[in-house]
Design a protein around this motif. Sequence first.
Motif, PDB file in Angstrom:
ATOM      1  N   TRP A  31      41.102  32.769  49.829  1.00  0.00           N
ATOM      2  CA  TRP A  31      41.696  32.385  48.557  1.00  0.00           C
ATOM      3  C   TRP A  31      43.056  31.748  48.827  1.00  0.00           C
ATOM      4  N   PRO A  32      43.087  30.427  49.001  1.00  0.00           N
ATOM      5  CA  PRO A  32      44.367  29.759  49.263  1.00  0.00           C
ATOM      6  C   PRO A  32      45.318  29.903  48.066  1.00  0.00           C
ATOM      7  N   HIS A  33      46.600  29.838  48.335  1.00  0.00           N
ATOM      8  CA  HIS A  33      47.612  29.965  47.284  1.00  0.00           C
ATOM      9  C   HIS A  33      47.763  28.689  46.467  1.00  0.00           C
ATOM     10  N   THR A  34      47.430  27.540  47.069  1.00  0.00           N
ATOM     11  CA  THR A  34      47.565  26.249  46.385  1.00  0.00           C
ATOM     12  C   THR A  34      46.311  25.414  46.638  1.00  0.00           C
ATOM     13  N   LEU A  71      35.706  29.484  38.363  1.00  0.00           N
ATOM     14  CA  LEU A  71      35.275  30.875  38.275  1.00  0.00           C
ATOM     15  C   LEU A  71      35.643  31.495  36.941  1.00  0.00           C
ATOM     16  N   GLU A  72      36.738  31.048  36.344  1.00  0.00           N
ATOM     17  CA  GLU A  72      37.158  31.594  35.046  1.00  0.00           C
ATOM     18  C   GLU A  72      36.144  31.252  33.955  1.00  0.00           C
ATOM     19  N   THR A  73      35.544  30.061  34.036  1.00  0.00           N
ATOM     20  CA  THR A  73      34.525  29.677  33.061  1.00  0.00           C
ATOM     21  C   THR A  73      33.312  30.583  33.195  1.00  0.00           C
ATOM     22  N   ILE A  74      32.943  30.896  34.422  1.00  0.00           N
ATOM     23  CA  ILE A  74      31.825  31.810  34.636  1.00  0.00           C
ATOM     24  C   ILE A  74      32.191  33.183  34.087  1.00  0.00           C
ATOM     25  N   ALA A  75      33.436  33.605  34.326  1.00  0.00           N
ATOM     26  CA  ALA A  75      33.878  34.936  33.908  1.00  0.00           C
ATOM     27  C   ALA A  75      33.871  35.092  32.394  1.00  0.00           C
ATOM     28  N   THR A  76      34.332  34.066  31.699  1.00  0.00           N
ATOM     29  CA  THR A  76      34.440  34.180  30.243  1.00  0.00           C
ATOM     30  C   THR A  76      33.192  33.698  29.528  1.00  0.00           C
ATOM     31  N   GLY A  77      32.390  32.883  30.203  1.00  0.00           N
ATOM     32  CA  GLY A  77      31.222  32.304  29.547  1.00  0.00           C
ATOM     33  C   GLY A  77      31.637  31.419  28.392  1.00  0.00           C
ATOM     34  N   SER A  78      32.869  30.880  28.481  1.00  0.00           N
ATOM     35  CA  SER A  78      33.454  30.155  27.356  1.00  0.00           C
ATOM     36  C   SER A  78      32.988  28.716  27.220  1.00  0.00           C
ATOM     37  N   MET A 110      43.604  28.490  41.575  1.00  0.00           N
ATOM     38  CA  MET A 110      44.045  28.803  40.212  1.00  0.00           C
ATOM     39  C   MET A 110      43.298  29.987  39.593  1.00  0.00           C
ATOM     40  N   THR A 111      42.451  30.658  40.351  1.00  0.00           N
ATOM     41  CA  THR A 111      41.701  31.806  39.850  1.00  0.00           C
ATOM     42  C   THR A 111      42.666  32.946  39.540  1.00  0.00           C
ATOM     43  N   SER A 112      42.403  33.683  38.473  1.00  0.00           N
ATOM     44  CA  SER A 112      43.275  34.796  38.096  1.00  0.00           C
ATOM     45  C   SER A 112      43.334  35.833  39.203  1.00  0.00           C
ATOM     46  N   GLN A 113      44.425  36.573  39.233  1.00  0.00           N
ATOM     47  CA  GLN A 113      44.628  37.596  40.259  1.00  0.00           C
ATOM     48  C   GLN A 113      43.483  38.612  40.264  1.00  0.00           C
ATOM     49  N   ALA A 114      43.091  39.071  39.099  1.00  0.00           N
ATOM     50  CA  ALA A 114      42.046  40.102  39.015  1.00  0.00           C
ATOM     51  C   ALA A 114      40.705  39.586  39.517  1.00  0.00           C
ATOM     52  N   LEU A 115      40.309  38.396  39.071  1.00  0.00           N
ATOM     53  CA  LEU A 115      39.022  37.851  39.484  1.00  0.00           C
ATOM     54  C   LEU A 115      39.049  37.443  40.960  1.00  0.00           C
ATOM     55  N   GLY A 116      40.123  36.822  41.400  1.00  0.00           N
ATOM     56  CA  GLY A 116      40.230  36.415  42.796  1.00  0.00           C
ATOM     57  C   GLY A 116      40.121  37.610  43.737  1.00  0.00           C
ATOM     58  N   THR A 117      40.801  38.677  43.401  1.00  0.00           N
ATOM     59  CA  THR A 117      40.740  39.888  44.223  1.00  0.00           C
ATOM     60  C   THR A 117      39.333  40.451  44.248  1.00  0.00           C
ATOM     61  N   MET A 118      38.673  40.458  43.103  1.00  0.00           N
ATOM     62  CA  MET A 118      37.306  40.995  43.037  1.00  0.00           C
ATOM     63  C   MET A 118      36.344  40.127  43.850  1.00  0.00           C
ATOM     64  N   VAL A 119      36.492  38.816  43.797  1.00  0.00           N
ATOM     65  CA  VAL A 119      35.616  37.931  44.572  1.00  0.00           C
ATOM     66  C   VAL A 119      35.855  38.141  46.077  1.00  0.00           C
ATOM     67  N   LEU A 120      37.113  38.275  46.486  1.00  0.00           N
ATOM     68  CA  LEU A 120      37.410  38.538  47.904  1.00  0.00           C
ATOM     69  C   LEU A 120      36.707  39.810  48.367  1.00  0.00           C
ATOM     70  N   ARG A 121      36.822  40.864  47.590  1.00  0.00           N
ATOM     71  CA  ARG A 121      36.218  42.149  47.970  1.00  0.00           C
ATOM     72  C   ARG A 121      34.693  42.059  47.985  1.00  0.00           C
ATOM     73  N   THR A 122      34.127  41.468  46.966  1.00  0.00           N
ATOM     74  CA  THR A 122      32.672  41.373  46.858  1.00  0.00           C
ATOM     75  C   THR A 122      32.086  40.521  47.980  1.00  0.00           C
ATOM     76  N   ALA A 123      32.738  39.402  48.292  1.00  0.00           N
ATOM     77  CA  ALA A 123      32.231  38.505  49.338  1.00  0.00           C
ATOM     78  C   ALA A 123      32.211  39.174  50.710  1.00  0.00           C
TER      79      ALA A 123
END
Length: 161
Positions: A31-34, A71-78, A110-123
């Motif tokens: 998860w790069p910072h930029t 990933l945020e679009t997938i998360a919210t289904g918006s 640009m992924t949110s902190q919560a989702l980015g952390t969860m994807v790192l752990r899950t992967a």
Amino acid sequence: MNGIPRARRASKPVRVTLAPELGGGIDGAWWPHTSAIAAELPDLIGALHKALGEIETIQINWSATEGQLDLETIATGSRMMLPGEHHRRPRLMSIVGRNAGAKLLVVPSMTSQALGTMVLRTAAGLPASIETENGRLYETACVVLGLARTESAKWCQPTGS
């Protein structure tokens, strides 16, 4: 040589995870910072040196003209897909070192902190806390990982002659 003993220290910690056993469809995530991935690549290589050995090759499955999977679009289904529109594929990196290789899912910066952390752990196959295992973030991380595994399988298939 990328195994320099006195490597520079990253201003921000490298956000990368690896599975305990490598060789799966996805072995972890970065998860790069930029969005300036090239600027962060030396720090990633330094972080992976111990696990993979001296890095010999890096391959990516995207071009500069491709957009990132949101990933945020997938998360919210918006956002609903329009007819004829296709999902952007997950960005993957294949990093081969002298001792081992790993396929990493590249999490958009640009992924949110919560989702980015969860994807790192899950992967990386790391456990999620009980509170989040049944939550939306965990479900989204599993969907993203499924998409990444599917893309990884397609990416590795030899092309026809």
